[in-house]
Design a protein around this motif. Sequence first.
Motif, PDB file in Angstrom:
ATOM      1  N   GLN A  13       3.450   5.973  -5.451  1.00  0.00           N
ATOM      2  CA  GLN A  13       3.312   6.093  -6.905  1.00  0.00           C
ATOM      3  C   GLN A  13       2.238   7.111  -7.271  1.00  0.00           C
ATOM      4  N   ALA A  14       1.100   7.048  -6.587  1.00  0.00           N
ATOM      5  CA  ALA A  14       0.009   7.981  -6.881  1.00  0.00           C
ATOM      6  C   ALA A  14       0.416   9.411  -6.563  1.00  0.00           C
ATOM      7  N   VAL A  59       7.283  -2.103  -5.170  1.00  0.00           N
ATOM      8  CA  VAL A  59       6.040  -2.875  -5.205  1.00  0.00           C
ATOM      9  C   VAL A  59       6.285  -4.258  -5.802  1.00  0.00           C
ATOM     10  N   ASP A  80      -6.515   1.948  -4.451  1.00  0.00           N
ATOM     11  CA  ASP A  80      -5.267   1.434  -3.891  1.00  0.00           C
ATOM     12  C   ASP A  80      -5.515   0.186  -3.054  1.00  0.00           C
ATOM     13  N   LYS A  94      -6.131  -2.768  -5.309  1.00  0.00           N
ATOM     14  CA  LYS A  94      -4.915  -3.349  -5.878  1.00  0.00           C
ATOM     15  C   LYS A  94      -4.154  -4.166  -4.839  1.00  0.00           C
ATOM     16  N   VAL A  95      -4.114  -3.644  -3.597  1.00  0.00           N
ATOM     17  CA  VAL A  95      -3.425  -4.390  -2.539  1.00  0.00           C
ATOM     18  C   VAL A  95      -4.140  -5.705  -2.263  1.00  0.00           C
ATOM     19  N   GLY A 107       7.676   1.882  -7.858  1.00  0.00           N
ATOM     20  CA  GLY A 107       7.233   0.753  -8.675  1.00  0.00           C
ATOM     21  C   GLY A 107       8.112  -0.471  -8.495  1.00  0.00           C
ATOM     22  N   PHE A 133       2.057   1.859  -3.535  1.00  0.00           N
ATOM     23  CA  PHE A 133       1.012   2.398  -4.407  1.00  0.00           C
ATOM     24  C   PHE A 133       0.700   3.853  -4.063  1.00  0.00           C
ATOM     25  N   LEU A 148       0.830  -1.203   0.000  1.00  0.00           N
ATOM     26  CA  LEU A 148       0.000   0.000   0.000  1.00  0.00           C
ATOM     27  C   LEU A 148       0.865   1.253   0.000  1.00  0.00           C
TER      28      LEU A 148
END
Length: 430
Positions: A39-40, A289, A394, A397-398, A286, A36, A33
Amino acid sequence: MNFVKRAGKSLRARKSRTAVLLGIFVVICTLLLGGFLLQAATARQEADAQRDIGVDVTVRGDGFSAALADRLGASPLVHRYNPLLPLTAGARGFKPLVSDPPKPSGTRDGNGEQGPLALNGVRDSALLLPFSYGSTKITSGRGITPEDADRHVAVVERRLAEKNGLKVGDTIRVRSADGERTLPLTIVGVFRDPTPDPVPDPARWTPPHELPGNAVYVPVDTVRQLSPGAADLTDAVFRIGSPEQAERLHAEAERLLGAGSFDFRVNDKAYRDQVRPIQRVGTFAGVIVRLIALAGALILSLVVMLQIRERRAELGVLLAMGEKRWKLIGQHTVEVAAVALPAVAVAALIGQVAARPTGDALLGREANGRGAAAGAPRASTSTRPPEIHVQPSDLGKVAGIGLGISLVATVVPGIGILRLHPRSILTDSE
């Protein structure tokens, strides 16, 4: 017995191992998390920086008119643009600055072809390099903006304003160099040019329009109205999002101006100094992750493999009773997945608390360092604290990666179950 119910009973019966599995999943989901979220945040900050900092492209050439600049500025690649159209003009009702040395005999005065005022027709004064990098600053009011295109407004230098007692809201009148046209201009801003007045030199007289205090910024259309004829731009600055877009803008400029008939220069130093570090942080996030997902799958696979080895006797009894192999694998998958979902919820709580300090540490430090080094208003956007919030996307995705890890962590070790006969499992477990 249904293998799902059996998985629930197994989790309750092995509370300590379930707690260990939950802890591992919480760590993995929290790190995922965080990656992500970072990244956001970098994507948002990069978009803001590209819009406000961007890359400046300067175009100049013979026959480059304000109309052509407007056509090129209408390109979807261009965020903002500013043509520069200079003109000397006369003053009416106020006194321009003059140099201290006496004027040589035979030199034209302010009513001649060279007026004492240096008018600079612009569309967006904030894109001029002195204003953009902060060496020249607005001390009162505002600069020229695109909304002033059809207005008779002006931004005057502080020394000219002080000499004539001018302030924002006052009106001055300027006239063309030939004296045939006069326009009233409302002062909307006063700026300070750090360039000092020329040192008095008895051997050299400085024309008034060359004195920094006589510079006046007005909309391009105002210069057009005072110009005795069609005038070409000195240059025009176009701000685009990234250096990669410069080649496409060059192609559009060739289509409008003709190949080889103009000078096209790209200044991406501010972009490299302030945007590229943000991109590196996003790339790093990235990579983190992907590494976390891979490491998490390996660690959980090892944990599940050890659990399967410890439960071989249980597996042998179930197989001997006729239980299908895929249901045994399904039981382990359900056990791991049942732990993964609450781990996502715990990670969301941790992420909401820890996201901002982490973002400030990684993004804020980068931005503040660059802003201090640049010392320019163009760095103001990138120096804002990064906004990091936990979004449902997010968490989705996690959760997806967590469930994928749980599937890999159970299916891969479960392949060994498919290859064993019940008698072999029971014999090996003795």
